[in-house]
Motif scaffolding. Structure first.
Motif, PDB file in Angstrom:
ATOM      1  N   UNK A 427     -18.380  16.929  14.351  1.00 33.31           N
ATOM      2  CA  UNK A 427     -18.450  17.180  15.789  1.00 33.31           C
ATOM      3  C   UNK A 427     -17.352  18.128  16.263  1.00 33.31           C
ATOM      4  N   UNK A 428     -16.420  18.470  15.360  1.00 35.92           N
ATOM      5  CA  UNK A 428     -15.248  19.259  15.749  1.00 35.92           C
ATOM      6  C   UNK A 428     -15.511  20.763  15.701  1.00 35.92           C
ATOM      7  N   UNK A 429     -16.691  21.158  15.265  1.00 34.39           N
ATOM      8  CA  UNK A 429     -17.055  22.580  15.141  1.00 34.39           C
ATOM      9  C   UNK A 429     -18.444  22.743  15.745  1.00 34.39           C
ATOM     10  N   UNK A 430     -18.713  23.873  16.432  1.00 36.96           N
ATOM     11  CA  UNK A 430     -20.006  23.974  17.120  1.00 36.96           C
ATOM     12  C   UNK A 430     -21.201  23.755  16.191  1.00 36.96           C
ATOM     13  N   UNK A 431     -21.216  24.452  15.068  1.00 36.13           N
ATOM     14  CA  UNK A 431     -22.337  24.307  14.145  1.00 36.13           C
ATOM     15  C   UNK A 431     -21.796  24.017  12.749  1.00 36.13           C
ATOM     16  N   UNK A 432     -21.715  22.743  12.419  1.00 36.75           N
ATOM     17  CA  UNK A 432     -21.083  22.329  11.166  1.00 36.75           C
ATOM     18  C   UNK A 432     -21.929  22.731   9.966  1.00 36.75           C
ATOM     19  N   UNK A 433     -21.254  23.249   8.958  1.00 35.13           N
ATOM     20  CA  UNK A 433     -21.883  23.462   7.661  1.00 35.13           C
ATOM     21  C   UNK A 433     -21.372  22.380   6.736  1.00 35.13           C
ATOM     22  N   UNK A 434     -22.251  21.405   6.489  1.00 38.11           N
ATOM     23  CA  UNK A 434     -21.871  20.330   5.587  1.00 38.11           C
ATOM     24  C   UNK A 434     -22.746  20.440   4.350  1.00 38.11           C
ATOM     25  N   UNK A 435     -22.513  19.543   3.416  1.00 34.75           N
ATOM     26  CA  UNK A 435     -23.311  19.549   2.206  1.00 34.75           C
ATOM     27  C   UNK A 435     -24.785  19.439   2.594  1.00 34.75           C
ATOM     28  N   UNK A 436     -25.598  20.383   2.168  1.00 33.07           N
ATOM     29  CA  UNK A 436     -27.053  20.383   2.391  1.00 33.07           C
ATOM     30  C   UNK A 436     -27.459  20.597   3.846  1.00 33.07           C
ATOM     31  N   UNK A 437     -26.574  21.037   4.737  1.00 33.41           N
ATOM     32  CA  UNK A 437     -27.034  21.325   6.091  1.00 33.41           C
ATOM     33  C   UNK A 437     -26.531  22.683   6.560  1.00 33.41           C
ATOM     34  N   UNK A 438     -27.481  23.599   6.795  1.00 33.56           N
ATOM     35  CA  UNK A 438     -27.131  24.868   7.416  1.00 33.56           C
ATOM     36  C   UNK A 438     -28.049  25.139   8.602  1.00 33.56           C
ATOM     37  N   UNK A 439     -28.751  24.089   9.082  1.00 29.72           N
ATOM     38  CA  UNK A 439     -29.637  24.200  10.239  1.00 29.72           C
ATOM     39  C   UNK A 439     -29.125  23.301  11.342  1.00 29.72           C
TER      40      UNK A 439
END
Length: 440
Positions: A427-439
């Motif tokens: 939640x600390x970044x507008x569009x988080x890139x985490x493992x397996x999520x780029x959408x």
RNA sequence: UCCGGAUUAGCUCAGCGGUAGAGCGGAUGGCUGUUAACCAUUAGGUCGGGGGUUCGAGCCCCUCAUCCGGAGCCA
């Protein structure tokens, strides 16, 4: 009935409406929620600068305007003319007494994010809309202020901003956690995971330098403290030693916390952040050595011996002992990167430090004095089994006018999560890139 | 990669081997001071996919997929 023309008034942002009590203003924004009661409607509005309630009374606006206001659904866009009035019953103490409402856009579909609870997967799938919610608005406001304070801190101290590259050669730390990119005929290049080596070069030109930008770690990290893409601020200062470096970090973090407390009171309160713990965050911070930390942890019953790294649970165990960020310094050489200066009093350890945030928020800064003597650096590269020939330009820095220097990196999202009291860094970044999520 | 957990209405979740449930959201109606408004009515489902056990499976077993949480690594 013929719709009369839209009234006119000066466009004022919600944030400034407190200065327009009993004045007629124009609002431009969105409908966040509504409650209605037959002949009176309460529109919960937002405009990017804040949130306010508008009251639409049938007897005041007439049937025409009342009906078009009734047609508004969640997250419709609208403009509204109304008088700013004080009212204790309004959420913020002021509200807009509507006189005219103009629909800009009404969605055909139902707005997916409702007032009730949602699961994290659903919210992350709808991150582009979730950003509109109050909580996310306040988190992003605090993030903005943390970044602003960071820049101000360095600029006030005559540091020079040096933007380090995103594409890099394999130079850096270990190559296993780098994202690989095809770079035309050149071959493979990598997304940066630190600008440090470049900042070291720039520090030899400009003395005091800093950067602030994205970094990438191809680690399959799946924890509440990790992002694949995150923003980092790094600083590097020529002639700074370990002690100067720690002092700079304390001052920076104290400055940021003070700025946020002074400028984001409303956001902190909306997030229900306990600010009394933040008010204690003033330099100097407690410092312990790695060796002392290991002894402390052993006393607390952790299974750890000298030479082991300090894991997540252990970090929290150390941080719990203090009500401010704590600096843990002088880690074993084997645990740390090749460029860190060995302690002249004990070459088993290096002149480095990690700053651990309180309340279990973990490491927010990693720092060290850098090796500045060429032969020592070459030995260190060899002992870490790194290819000396790949570090030609970095070694040049030790050839031409080398001086002692030190620096550090601070994870922006870690600081945001800590100051906002977030449970998860996404939640600390507008569009988080985490493992397996780029959408999205 | 390893260890746990989850998958049922648009969303959040109950559901004891025996006819599929609630709250929110939607629609319709009511209400001039609401604060996640409230009240009434109503629509909405191949229970993640596949296989098995059973007279009978949302529930038990196997398998696959996806997601979540944690660990390692780090900021």
């Amino acid at each position: 009935m013929i719709r009369r023309g839209f009234m006119k008034a000066e466009w004022i942002y919600i944030h400034d409406m407190k200065n327009y009590i009993d004045k007629k203003v124009e609002f431009r924004g969105w409908l966040a929620n509504r409650r209605s009661s037959g002949k009176i409607q309460f529109l919960q509005l937002r405009d990017g600068s804040g949130f306010i309630q508008a009251v639409v009374e049938l007897s005041r606006v007439g049937e025409d305007v009342f009906n078009s206001s009734s047609a508004l659904k969640m997250e419709s866009s609208l403009t509204l003319i109304g008088t700013v009035v004080k009212n204790e019953r309004a959420p913020n103490g002021i509200e807009l007494l509507a006189e005219d409402v103009k629909v800009v856009g009404i969605p055909n579909e139902d707005y997916p994010i409702s007032k009730k609870d949602h699961g994290i997967d659903f919210l992350m799938d709808n991150r582009h809309l979730w950003l509109r919610s109050k909580r996310q608005f306040h988190i992003l406001n605090i993030r903005h202020n943390i970044i602003k304070a960071t820049r101000d801190f360095y600029n006030n101290r005559d540091f020079t901003l040096v933007d380090t590259p995103i594409f890099t050669g394999s130079i850096g730390e270990t190559a296993g956690n780098l994202f690989e990119i095809d770079y035309f005929d050149y071959g493979k290049v990598y997304l940066t995971q630190t600008g440090q080596l470049y900042l070291e070069a720039a520090a030899m030109s400009l003395g005091k330098v800093y950067n602030l930008g994205p970094t990438f770690r191809a680690e399959k990290s799946k924890t509440r403290r990790h992002l694949i893409e995150f923003w980092m601020n790094e600083a590097e200062v020529a002639y700074y030693r370990h002690e100067d470096n720690m002092k700079l970090q304390e001052d920076l973090v104290s400055y940021i916390v003070k700025h946020v407390l002074e400028n984001c009171a409303e956001s902190l309160s909306a997030l229900e952040r306990n600010t009394s713990v933040l008010e204690k965050v003033q330099a100097p911070f407690p410092r312990i050595t790695y060796t002392e930390a290991v002894k402390l942890l052993q006393k607390k019953g952790f299974d750890i011996k000298w030479g082991d790294d300090i894991g997540a649970d252990e970090e929290t165990g150390v941080a719990k002992e203090f009500d401010k960020p704590v600096i843990v310094e002088k880690y074993p050489r084997e645990l740390k990167a090749f460029y860190m200066q060995p302690d002249p009093e004990n070459p088993q350890v290096v002149m480095c430090d990690d700053m651990l945030a309180p309340e279990g928020y973990g490491e927010i800064i990693g720092a060290s004095e850098r090796i500045w003597e060429k032969d020592v650096l070459i030995d260190s590269l060899k002992s870490k089994k790194l290819p000396v020939e790949g570090y030609q330009w970095y070694l040049d820095l030790r050839e031409y006018g080398s001086v002692p220097h030190s620096g550090f990196g601070m994870g922006i999202e870690r600081v945001v999560a800590w100051l906002c009291g977030l449970e998860h860094i996404r939640e600390a970044i507008p569009f988080a890139r985490t493992l397996y999520r780029v959408y999205p």
